[in-house]
Write an enzyme that holds these catalytic residues in place. Sequence first.
Site, PDB file in Angstrom:
ATOM      1  N   GLU A  96      -0.355  10.249  22.944  1.00 18.07           N
ATOM      2  CA  GLU A  96      -1.714   9.722  22.964  1.00 18.07           C
ATOM      3  C   GLU A  96      -1.735   8.195  22.909  1.00 18.07           C
ATOM      4  O   GLU A  96      -0.937   7.580  22.202  1.00 18.07           O
ATOM      5  CB  GLU A  96      -2.476  10.236  21.742  1.00 18.07           C
ATOM      6  CG  GLU A  96      -2.603  11.725  21.738  1.00 18.07           C
ATOM      7  CD  GLU A  96      -3.265  12.222  20.470  1.00 18.07           C
ATOM      8  OE1 GLU A  96      -3.420  13.435  20.344  1.00 18.07           O
ATOM      9  OE2 GLU A  96      -3.622  11.399  19.616  1.00 18.07           O
ATOM     10  N   CYS A 109      -4.197   1.378  20.783  1.00 23.01           N
ATOM     11  CA  CYS A 109      -3.404   2.020  19.741  1.00 23.01           C
ATOM     12  C   CYS A 109      -2.327   2.833  20.443  1.00 23.01           C
ATOM     13  O   CYS A 109      -2.633   3.741  21.219  1.00 23.01           O
ATOM     14  CB  CYS A 109      -4.333   2.913  18.910  1.00 23.01           C
ATOM     15  SG  CYS A 109      -3.485   3.844  17.652  1.00 23.01           S
ATOM     16  N   CYS A 116       6.368  13.332  15.140  1.00 20.75           N
ATOM     17  CA  CYS A 116       6.826  12.486  14.037  1.00 20.75           C
ATOM     18  C   CYS A 116       7.561  13.357  13.028  1.00 20.75           C
ATOM     19  O   CYS A 116       7.160  14.489  12.765  1.00 20.75           O
ATOM     20  CB  CYS A 116       5.643  11.799  13.354  1.00 20.75           C
ATOM     21  SG  CYS A 116       6.142  10.638  12.052  1.00 20.75           S
ATOM     22  N   CYS A 120       3.782  13.797   6.939  1.00 16.25           N
ATOM     23  CA  CYS A 120       2.652  13.539   6.034  1.00 16.25           C
ATOM     24  C   CYS A 120       1.637  14.683   6.204  1.00 16.25           C
ATOM     25  O   CYS A 120       1.195  14.948   7.326  1.00 16.25           O
ATOM     26  CB  CYS A 120       2.019  12.187   6.342  1.00 16.25           C
ATOM     27  SG  CYS A 120       3.215  10.844   6.300  1.00 16.25           S
ATOM     28  N   GLU A 178       6.450   7.211  13.990  1.00 10.39           N
ATOM     29  CA  GLU A 178       6.729   6.150  13.025  1.00 10.39           C
ATOM     30  C   GLU A 178       7.520   5.051  13.743  1.00 10.39           C
ATOM     31  O   GLU A 178       8.692   5.245  14.086  1.00 10.39           O
ATOM     32  CB  GLU A 178       7.513   6.753  11.842  1.00 10.39           C
ATOM     33  CG  GLU A 178       8.176   5.765  10.924  1.00 10.39           C
ATOM     34  CD  GLU A 178       7.226   4.687  10.365  1.00 10.39           C
ATOM     35  OE1 GLU A 178       6.073   5.004  10.025  1.00 10.39           O
ATOM     36  OE2 GLU A 178       7.667   3.538  10.280  1.00 10.39           O
ATOM     37  N   SER A 232       1.191   1.938   5.367  1.00 12.03           N
ATOM     38  CA  SER A 232       0.351   3.097   5.058  1.00 12.03           C
ATOM     39  C   SER A 232       0.697   3.575   3.659  1.00 12.03           C
ATOM     40  O   SER A 232       1.660   4.301   3.453  1.00 12.03           O
ATOM     41  CB  SER A 232       0.601   4.202   6.084  1.00 12.03           C
ATOM     42  OG  SER A 232       0.162   3.793   7.349  1.00 12.03           O
ATOM     43  N   LEU A 233      -0.102   3.156   2.693  1.00  8.82           N
ATOM     44  CA  LEU A 233       0.228   3.437   1.285  1.00  8.82           C
ATOM     45  C   LEU A 233      -0.325   4.809   0.865  1.00  8.82           C
ATOM     46  O   LEU A 233       0.413   5.667   0.413  1.00  8.82           O
ATOM     47  CB  LEU A 233      -0.338   2.323   0.402  1.00  8.82           C
ATOM     48  CG  LEU A 233       0.377   2.112  -0.918  1.00  8.82           C
ATOM     49  CD1 LEU A 233       1.800   1.633  -0.724  1.00  8.82           C
ATOM     50  CD2 LEU A 233      -0.390   1.110  -1.800  1.00  8.82           C
ATOM     51  N   HIS A 234      -1.623   4.978   0.945  1.00  6.97           N
ATOM     52  CA  HIS A 234      -2.329   6.256   0.687  1.00  6.97           C
ATOM     53  C   HIS A 234      -2.276   6.739  -0.763  1.00  6.97           C
ATOM     54  O   HIS A 234      -3.066   7.592  -1.165  1.00  6.97           O
ATOM     55  CB  HIS A 234      -1.848   7.390   1.593  1.00  6.97           C
ATOM     56  CG  HIS A 234      -1.783   7.037   3.036  1.00  6.97           C
ATOM     57  ND1 HIS A 234      -2.770   6.328   3.674  1.00  6.97           N
ATOM     58  CD2 HIS A 234      -0.833   7.275   3.986  1.00  6.97           C
ATOM     59  CE1 HIS A 234      -2.435   6.159   4.943  1.00  6.97           C
ATOM     60  NE2 HIS A 234      -1.268   6.716   5.153  1.00  6.97           N
ATOM     61  N   ASN A 308      -9.907  11.846   8.575  1.00  7.99           N
ATOM     62  CA  ASN A 308     -10.483  12.616   9.659  1.00  7.99           C
ATOM     63  C   ASN A 308     -10.075  14.068   9.448  1.00  7.99           C
ATOM     64  O   ASN A 308      -8.872  14.334   9.387  1.00  7.99           O
ATOM     65  CB  ASN A 308      -9.873  12.116  10.969  1.00  7.99           C
ATOM     66  CG  ASN A 308     -10.903  11.926  12.040  1.00  7.99           C
ATOM     67  OD1 ASN A 308     -11.937  12.583  12.032  1.00  7.99           O
ATOM     68  ND2 ASN A 308     -10.606  11.048  12.947  1.00  7.99           N
ATOM     69  N   CYS A 351      -5.417  10.423  15.148  1.00  9.14           N
ATOM     70  CA  CYS A 351      -3.977  10.522  15.372  1.00  9.14           C
ATOM     71  C   CYS A 351      -3.517  11.964  15.610  1.00  9.14           C
ATOM     72  O   CYS A 351      -3.630  12.810  14.739  1.00  9.14           O
ATOM     73  CB  CYS A 351      -3.297   9.963  14.124  1.00  9.14           C
ATOM     74  SG  CYS A 351      -1.534   9.927  14.189  1.00  9.14           S
TER      75      CYS A 351
HETATM   76  N1  SAH Z   1       3.548   6.393  11.299  1.00  8.35           N
HETATM   77  C1  SAH Z   1       2.859   5.180  11.103  1.00  8.35           C
HETATM   78  C2  SAH Z   1       1.947   4.819  12.238  1.00  8.35           C
HETATM   79  C3  SAH Z   1       1.169   5.948  12.851  1.00  8.35           C
HETATM   80  S1  SAH Z   1       0.032   6.777  11.786  1.00  8.35           S
HETATM   81  C4  SAH Z   1       2.105   5.204   9.794  1.00  8.35           C
HETATM   82  O1  SAH Z   1       2.020   6.261   9.195  1.00  8.35           O
HETATM   83  O2  SAH Z   1       1.658   4.141   9.387  1.00  8.35           O
HETATM   84  C5  SAH Z   1      -1.321   5.635  11.877  1.00  8.35           C
HETATM   85  C6  SAH Z   1      -2.345   5.764  10.792  1.00  8.35           C
HETATM   86  O3  SAH Z   1      -3.140   6.946  10.979  1.00  8.35           O
HETATM   87  C7  SAH Z   1      -1.730   5.854   9.412  1.00  8.35           C
HETATM   88  O4  SAH Z   1      -2.248   4.854   8.578  1.00  8.35           O
HETATM   89  C8  SAH Z   1      -2.137   7.234   8.997  1.00  8.35           C
HETATM   90  O5  SAH Z   1      -2.279   7.292   7.645  1.00  8.35           O
HETATM   91  C9  SAH Z   1      -3.448   7.465   9.728  1.00  8.35           C
HETATM   92  N2  SAH Z   1      -3.840   8.876   9.762  1.00  8.35           N
HETATM   93  C10 SAH Z   1      -3.068   9.950   9.985  1.00  8.35           C
HETATM   94  N3  SAH Z   1      -3.778  11.094   9.894  1.00  8.35           N
HETATM   95  C11 SAH Z   1      -5.053  10.730   9.606  1.00  8.35           C
HETATM   96  C12 SAH Z   1      -6.266  11.464   9.377  1.00  8.35           C
HETATM   97  N4  SAH Z   1      -6.298  12.795   9.423  1.00  8.35           N
HETATM   98  N5  SAH Z   1      -7.380  10.749   9.091  1.00  8.35           N
HETATM   99  C13 SAH Z   1      -7.362   9.395   9.052  1.00  8.35           C
HETATM  100  N6  SAH Z   1      -6.249   8.645   9.249  1.00  8.35           N
HETATM  101  C14 SAH Z   1      -5.096   9.306   9.517  1.00  8.35           C
HETATM  102 FE1  SF4 Z   2       4.131  10.221  10.954  1.00 13.70          FE
HETATM  103 FE2  SF4 Z   2       2.400   8.239  10.360  1.00 13.70          FE
HETATM  104 FE3  SF4 Z   2       1.547  10.785  10.720  1.00 13.70          FE
HETATM  105 FE4  SF4 Z   2       2.973  10.173   8.541  1.00 13.70          FE
HETATM  106  S1  SF4 Z   2       0.937   9.370   9.081  1.00 13.70           S
HETATM  107  S2  SF4 Z   2       3.288  11.973   9.848  1.00 13.70           S
HETATM  108  S3  SF4 Z   2       4.399   8.672   9.376  1.00 13.70           S
HETATM  109  S4  SF4 Z   2       2.474   9.474  12.262  1.00 13.70           S
END
Ligand code: SAH
Ligand code: SF4
Length: 392
Positions: A96, A109, A116, A120, A178, A232-234, A308, A351
Amino acid sequence: MSAPPAAVDPYTLTREGLAALVAELGEPAYRATQIHGWLVRGVDDPEEMTDLPKALRTTLAARFAPSRPELVAHRVADGGHTHKLLLRFPDGEAIETVLMLYPRRATVCISTQAGCAMGCPFCATGQAGFRRQLTAGEVVRQVMVADAALRSGAIADESLPEGAPDHVTNVVYMGMGEPLANLPATLASVRWLHDPDGFGLSARAITVSTVGLVPGIRKLTALGLPVTLAVSLHAATDELRDELVPINVTHPLAELEEAVRDHRRITNRRVSIEWCLIGDVNDDDRQADALAAIARRLRAHVNVIPMNPTPGVRWKEPSRSRTAAFVARVRDRGVEVTLRDTRGRDADAACGQLLASYSLGAGSRLPAAIGAADRVDRLAAGAADRDVEVAR
Ligand code: SAH
Ligand code: SF4
């Protein structure tokens, strides 16, 4: 008899690599500059490199193995401000790319991997697992496809934001995969995007988002790569982050914070922290306080993105009141924080979600080249319908 040399994707070559290829072919050195000049403007078909002699074009056509994608689906969301492209490479892998239009910015983007491996649990891409690495060419072409579509007017219509640029101004590595788990392609693609003869994007205009792969961050720091780092801390405690971001077990928060602090100190560039806000999971006061403490120590900007909802994911998006309280609490502790909209929600455009919801069909081939207007016309034809699969 020796085997013919393996064909290469030209975007995997550096300037030095191009020079070596030209020398090997017995051509004068300036040919490398000419070829580079075409590639950096998005032209990768030697037959279109009109300032090269015919014989060299033919030789290069046999040596280059471009990995041009096909456009399999094009979804339009946010009233025409978000364009989600599902691109498929010759081996059938689909990824995508999302183009987001703002009044003075056109941000793409991009994906760096098909799938990946980081797993996560809130992320659609993470659920699908890892399929393969993208090459540098496959990463760069995502930007070129979006740029060509913009420049040709293929996706322009009355719904675009006032003053939206007609070319790509910003690139974020926040699509599938990633980026720091595919360093060769990430480094090479940044080089192409940064190249002053081509896109000429500055470090401010290129953001690489990482889940926190510490060795990769340290490598970026050492190389002085001209990008803005987003982490991406979360979660701001190891206990919660181990669950939300499994790589935290290997590289826990203290180690990550140290690597980011070094990056900030050595590159003198502002880092941003991404926080996907999940209802009743990481939206409480304790996490807000711990996040604010980390952000203050790193002098980082925080972006909060409400989760999302994703099929198969048990968590839900946070309530509006909880979201507002979380953002206010972080801000009250002296941190710059922005609440981001989730672009493309109404088109499965978060994503990994378009791919997850789409079953692949035959597609039409997209141009890699800027200015290949006739080929871009086909994209325009697809864009005329809203929410379309381009090829049926
Ligand atoms: N792998 C890298 C880059 C791709 S993910 C990373 O994790 O940073 C890009 C962003 O999309 C990340 O910050 C991730 O947390 C976010 N993301 C993934 N799933 C999501 C969702 N369901 N809702 C909102 N953001 C999401
Ligand atoms: Fe991969 Fe980023 Fe999604 Fe985590 S948030 S699974 S590192 S794409």
